[in-house]
Design an enzyme around this catalytic site. Structure first.
Site, PDB file in Angstrom:
ATOM      1  N   MET A 136      -5.956  12.782   7.032  1.00  0.00           N
ATOM      2  CA  MET A 136      -4.576  12.592   7.483  1.00  0.00           C
ATOM      3  C   MET A 136      -4.218  13.734   8.421  1.00  0.00           C
ATOM      4  O   MET A 136      -4.268  14.909   8.028  1.00  0.00           O
ATOM      5  CB  MET A 136      -3.614  12.567   6.287  1.00  0.00           C
ATOM      6  CG  MET A 136      -3.795  11.389   5.362  1.00  0.00           C
ATOM      7  SD  MET A 136      -2.713  11.461   3.891  1.00  0.00           S
ATOM      8  CE  MET A 136      -3.623  12.646   2.872  1.00  0.00           C
TER       9      MET A 136
ATOM     10  N   ASP B 222      -2.695   1.710  -0.378  1.00  0.00           N
ATOM     11  CA  ASP B 222      -1.812   1.424  -1.514  1.00  0.00           C
ATOM     12  C   ASP B 222      -2.405   1.791  -2.874  1.00  0.00           C
ATOM     13  O   ASP B 222      -2.000   1.239  -3.895  1.00  0.00           O
ATOM     14  CB  ASP B 222      -1.416  -0.058  -1.539  1.00  0.00           C
ATOM     15  CG  ASP B 222      -0.576  -0.472  -0.346  1.00  0.00           C
ATOM     16  OD1 ASP B 222      -0.115   0.429   0.383  1.00  0.00           O
ATOM     17  OD2 ASP B 222      -0.392  -1.677  -0.150  1.00  0.00           O
TER      18      ASP B 222
ATOM     19  N   CYS C  43      -6.764   4.840  13.017  1.00  0.00           N
ATOM     20  CA  CYS C  43      -5.447   5.436  13.205  1.00  0.00           C
ATOM     21  C   CYS C  43      -4.524   4.471  13.953  1.00  0.00           C
ATOM     22  O   CYS C  43      -4.861   3.983  15.036  1.00  0.00           O
ATOM     23  CB  CYS C  43      -5.557   6.742  13.984  1.00  0.00           C
ATOM     24  SG  CYS C  43      -3.960   7.558  14.232  1.00  0.00           S
TER      25      CYS C  43
END
Length: 336
Positions: free
Chosen positions: A17, A202, A100
């Site tokens: 990230m 998720d 990304c």
């Protein structure tokens, strides 16, 4: 779980990230149970390789092995050269970013924008794999948008090119981080290839981790936003997958200790000026589940020295010793 010759401690990974998974955070996640972590993406443009920002992003000094670097770009030759450059600097695994969704990245035809051009994808995969003698992996999405999903094609191309592991975020580029992850697409990709497949998207609780592994047949899972301010999620998931039981939430005193250690490593890594500013987001994530956390975050954002930050954090935690952290559901946090 294995990538090339590297045997990993488990199949619970940290997602790369930008602006988050720097060396101090990656190392902390590994210490708290993550089996593998990939650096923030390194630009393929050689003009940027030696900049302070790029050098910091690919700094793996003292980090637990294997040391993996993610590279981003759109030119096969430049990406191949970037891979070689990072291997020469100590990278043991190269990961190619085709996942990304950020506009700035996609506007340069990098990240998930590449999924619109399968011929170019194939050229990039072939060039990077041939350029280095370390494992090359690929992180990608299910497609550009819901009308143009081509994850199966990309996965088969990657396997043919010699890619040794696939990480699939179960959303299209157009989805960003909205909606539910498409676990059915991850399932289909896993069934279509013989190389390891990592499920991403998720995965926010131990129960969800177990569900995703079972429903997709994936070899591993990758945790991203749910680890922000909660790096102990990796040991929680590892324990649950192994025993079927939950670890108790950490004591506030342990959160304080982890946060203090993380901040000191963070300051040492970035220096005082950048350190105090880039630490703000991490502090905010750590305290968001605590009483008075939002008010503290706003006050802390006004502080401009590392010593002031550490003192403020210490004062904030003094009143909560002995209590256990109480979580809000991840979905509730994201909606706040």
């Amino acid at each position: 779980m294995q990538i090339g010759s590297y045997v990993l401690r488990n199949n619970i990974f940290v997602a790369p990230m930008a602006g988050v998974t720097d060396r101090p955070f990656r190392q902390l996640c590994k210490e708290l149970g993550a089996g593998y972590a990939v650096s923030e993406m390194a630009a393929s443009n050689p003009k940027l390789w030696e900049t302070e920002k790029s050098t910091r992003r690919t700094n793996h000094e003292g980090e637990m092995e294997p040391k993996a670097v993610q590279i981003a770009g759109a030119d096969p030759v430049m990406l191949a050269d970037c891979a070689k450059f990072n291997v020469d600097k100590g990278a043991q695994i190269i990961d190619i970013n085709m996942g990304c969704p950020v506009k700035k990245v996609c506007n340069a035809w990098c990240g998930s924008a590449l999924l619109q051009h399968e011929t170019l994808v194939g050229q990039i995969l072939d060039a990077v794999v041939k350029a280095v003698d370390v494992p090359v992996t690929l992180k990608f999405r299910t497609g550009w948008d819901r009308a143009n999903k081509n994850a199966l094609n990309i996965a088969r191309m990657a396997q043919s090119a010699g890619i040794q592991m696939l990480t699939l975020h179960g959303r299209t580029r157009a989805d960003g981080y909205k909606g539910d992850a498409e676990y059915e697409t991850i399932t289909a990709v896993k069934a279509a290839v013989n190389i390891p497949v990592v499920a991403n998207g998720d995965i926010t609780t131990p129960e969800k981790a177990k569900y995703v592994l079972e429903v997709t047949g994936a070899d591993a899972i990758m945790i991203g936003r749910a680890a922000q301010g909660r790096p102990w999620i990796f040991r929680e998931i590892e324990h649950y997958l192994r025993t079927g039981e939950h670890l108790p939430p950490p004591l506030i005193s342990e959160v304080r200790h982890l946060m203090d250690s993380h901040l000191k490593e963070h300051y040492a890594f970035y220096g005082d000026y950048l350190g105090v500013r880039t630490a703000r987001k991490h502090i905010g994530w750590y305290v968001q589940d605590l009483v008075g956390g939002e008010e503290f975050r706003q006050q802390m954002n006004l502080l401009t020295s590392c010593d002031e930050q550490l003192a403020a954090v210490s004062h904030f935690f003094d009143r909560m010793a002995g209590e256990r952290l109480q979580y809000r559901p991840f979905e509730e946090k994201m909606a706040a």
